[in-house]
Design an enzyme around this catalytic site. Structure first.
Site, PDB file in Angstrom:
ATOM      1  N   LYS A 213       0.868  -1.178   0.000  1.00 23.82           N
ATOM      2  CA  LYS A 213       0.000   0.000   0.000  1.00 23.82           C
ATOM      3  C   LYS A 213       0.906   1.228   0.000  1.00 23.82           C
ATOM      4  O   LYS A 213       1.713   1.415   0.902  1.00 23.82           O
ATOM      5  CB  LYS A 213      -0.907   0.001   1.229  1.00 23.82           C
ATOM      6  CG  LYS A 213      -1.776   1.245   1.302  1.00 23.82           C
ATOM      7  CD  LYS A 213      -2.821   1.161   2.389  1.00 23.82           C
ATOM      8  CE  LYS A 213      -3.643   2.435   2.454  1.00 23.82           C
ATOM      9  NZ  LYS A 213      -4.687   2.352   3.482  1.00 23.82           N
ATOM     10  N   LYS A 266      -2.113  -1.518  -3.862  1.00 28.76           N
ATOM     11  CA  LYS A 266      -3.000  -0.362  -3.811  1.00 28.76           C
ATOM     12  C   LYS A 266      -2.179   0.915  -3.903  1.00 28.76           C
ATOM     13  O   LYS A 266      -1.201   1.034  -3.166  1.00 28.76           O
ATOM     14  CB  LYS A 266      -3.765  -0.403  -2.493  1.00 28.76           C
ATOM     15  CG  LYS A 266      -4.619   0.811  -2.220  1.00 28.76           C
ATOM     16  CD  LYS A 266      -5.213   0.697  -0.851  1.00 28.76           C
ATOM     17  CE  LYS A 266      -6.072   1.924  -0.593  1.00 28.76           C
ATOM     18  NZ  LYS A 266      -6.616   1.929   0.742  1.00 28.76           N
TER      19      LYS A 266
HETATM   20  C1  PBG Z   1      -7.466   3.633   5.410  1.00 24.81           C
HETATM   21  C2  PBG Z   1      -7.796   3.420   3.983  1.00 24.81           C
HETATM   22  C3  PBG Z   1      -7.587   4.323   2.937  1.00 24.81           C
HETATM   23  C4  PBG Z   1      -8.146   3.758   1.795  1.00 24.81           C
HETATM   24  C5  PBG Z   1      -8.651   2.505   2.146  1.00 24.81           C
HETATM   25  N1  PBG Z   1      -8.417   2.298   3.517  1.00 24.81           N
HETATM   26  C6  PBG Z   1      -7.037   5.688   2.944  1.00 24.81           C
HETATM   27  C7  PBG Z   1      -5.708   5.957   3.476  1.00 24.81           C
HETATM   28  O1  PBG Z   1      -4.882   5.067   3.684  1.00 24.81           O
HETATM   29  O2  PBG Z   1      -5.469   7.126   3.751  1.00 24.81           O
HETATM   30  C8  PBG Z   1      -8.190   4.425   0.453  1.00 24.81           C
HETATM   31  C9  PBG Z   1      -9.156   3.883  -0.536  1.00 24.81           C
HETATM   32  C10 PBG Z   1      -9.407   4.754  -1.704  1.00 24.81           C
HETATM   33  O3  PBG Z   1      -8.793   5.819  -1.917  1.00 24.81           O
HETATM   34  O4  PBG Z   1     -10.305   4.381  -2.487  1.00 24.81           O
HETATM   35  N2  PBG Z   1      -6.608   2.829   6.065  1.00 24.81           N
END
Ligand code: PBG
Length: 343
Positions: A213, A266
């Site tokens: 991520k 992601k």
């Molecule tokens: C939080 C989380 C995020 C997303 C999914 N879970 C945001 C972040 O890490 O700030 C983002 C998903 C998206 O942008 O569609 N842990």
């Protein structure tokens, strides 16, 4: 020697010079042949639909930066799910909009059994026992600091955070989650959550790790949707540097060893090489999160008439699968399923 077989050699030379023995366009000459040779397919079965839930009754509010995506109250959310099931989408990833007053330093609301989120999971399972529920484990929606871990003197504490993540995971499993998806990027959380789930008797609850991520600009609209943006700083001490792919292999090795059943990359489109690499090196199903910013870009350009939104959606999803993801979490899930009915 060439003189001995003049005809054969002149034919070969002709072929070599001509270079047209292989004409790739032959396999594109009709719609039927194009379908026949198509290597990658997307179906509603491959998709997970993220959903935003908020307090209240009989309301839905569109998210400005995500046209077509809403925050729903639980009752409306159930209607949305019913429509999706009808269209063949059967896996959902809910996220809660937590009231400001309920946020605190230790994200205690995240394992309160009366919380909006846990009520939502239970209610979905009560009404639709057959659906697959992927629940999000991370502190940020419940944290007064808007971070994914405990903040102490401006630092994110790793090991102390694991305790909270595990409590959250067990509470979600109790509420009916089929798959726990830690999105926090703390070290060691997959193994810790696995251990705590097993201790609590949830051996059958799976873990979908947000493995690679990245600290991405493409999460903007999601943070608007949940009002979960970090109150200070950024997430670069736990989310990955977009410049790195070798480091993603370390994350993957750890998550695999710690027992992840699914591994995720992601965002998706800017990281197709990472998806490919994980796919080639690890035998778990690979999941890609086609995130909020990727959705917003397509919608914004389509609204202006600058691109064909439906075609760009389909091409995006195909590309993500072609790169090696077998599952895609996407805000396009419902719209794609509608399109798919007429494909
Ligand atoms: C939080 C989380 C995020 C997303 C999914 N879970 C945001 C972040 O890490 O700030 C983002 C998903 C998206 O942008 O569609 N842990």
């Amino acid at each position: 020697m060439h003189d001995k077989f003049p005809t054969i050699y002149s034919t070969i030379r002709q072929i070599q010079e001509n270079m047209f023995t292989r004409r790739p366009r032959r396999n594109r000459k009709s719609a039927v042949i194009r379908d026949l040779v198509q290597e990658t397919h997307v179906t509603p079965n491959d998709l997970i639909y993220p959903l935003f839930v908020m307090e209240g009754t009989n309301q839905q509010v569109e998210i400005k930066s995500m046209p077509g995506i809403y925050r729903f109250t639980i009752d409306r959310l159930l209607d949305e799910i019913a429509e999706c099931i009808e269209l063949g989408v059967q896996t959902f990833a809910p996220f809660p909009v937590v009231l400001d007053g309920l946020k605190d330093k230790y994200a205690t609301e995240s394992y309160n059994e009366h919380s909006l989120y846990l009520r939502t999971l239970r209610e979905i399972k009560r009404q639709f026992a057959e659906v697959c529920l992927v629940s999000d484990v991370a502190m940020d929606p419940y944290s007064s600091a808007g971070h994914d871990g405990i903040v102490e003197n401006g630092k994110i504490l790793n090991d102390e955070t694991l305790e909270i993540l595990a409590r959250m995971a067990v509470a979600q499993a109790e509420a009916g989650a089929d798959i726990i998806a830690p999105s926090d990027m703390m070290d060691g959380r997959v193994g810790y959550i696995r251990h705590e789930l097993d201790e609590a008797g949830f051996q059958d609850v799976s873990i979908m790790a947000y493995t690679a991520k990245y600290a991405s600009a493409f999460y903007g609209p999601f943070r608007d949707a949940l009002d979960s943006a970090p109150r200070f700083g950024d997430k670069k001490t736990y989310q990955m540097n977009p410049a790195n792919i070798r480091e993603a292999m370390i994350e993957a090795q750890l998550d695999f060893q710690e027992g992840a059943d699914f591994m995720m990359v992601k965002p998706a489109l800017p990281y197709l090489d990472v998806i490919r690499s994980l796919h080639d090196n690890f035998p778990t199903p690979i999941v890609a999160y086609n995130v909020s910013g990727e959705y917003a870009m397509v919608k914004a350009a389509a609204e202006r008439g600058w691109i064909d939104g439906e075609k760009a959606m389909y091409e995006s999803l195909l590309s993500i699968k072609r790169a090696g993801a077998s599952i895609i979490i996407t805000y396009f899930a419902k719209e794609f399923a509608q399109l798919y009915q007429n494909m």
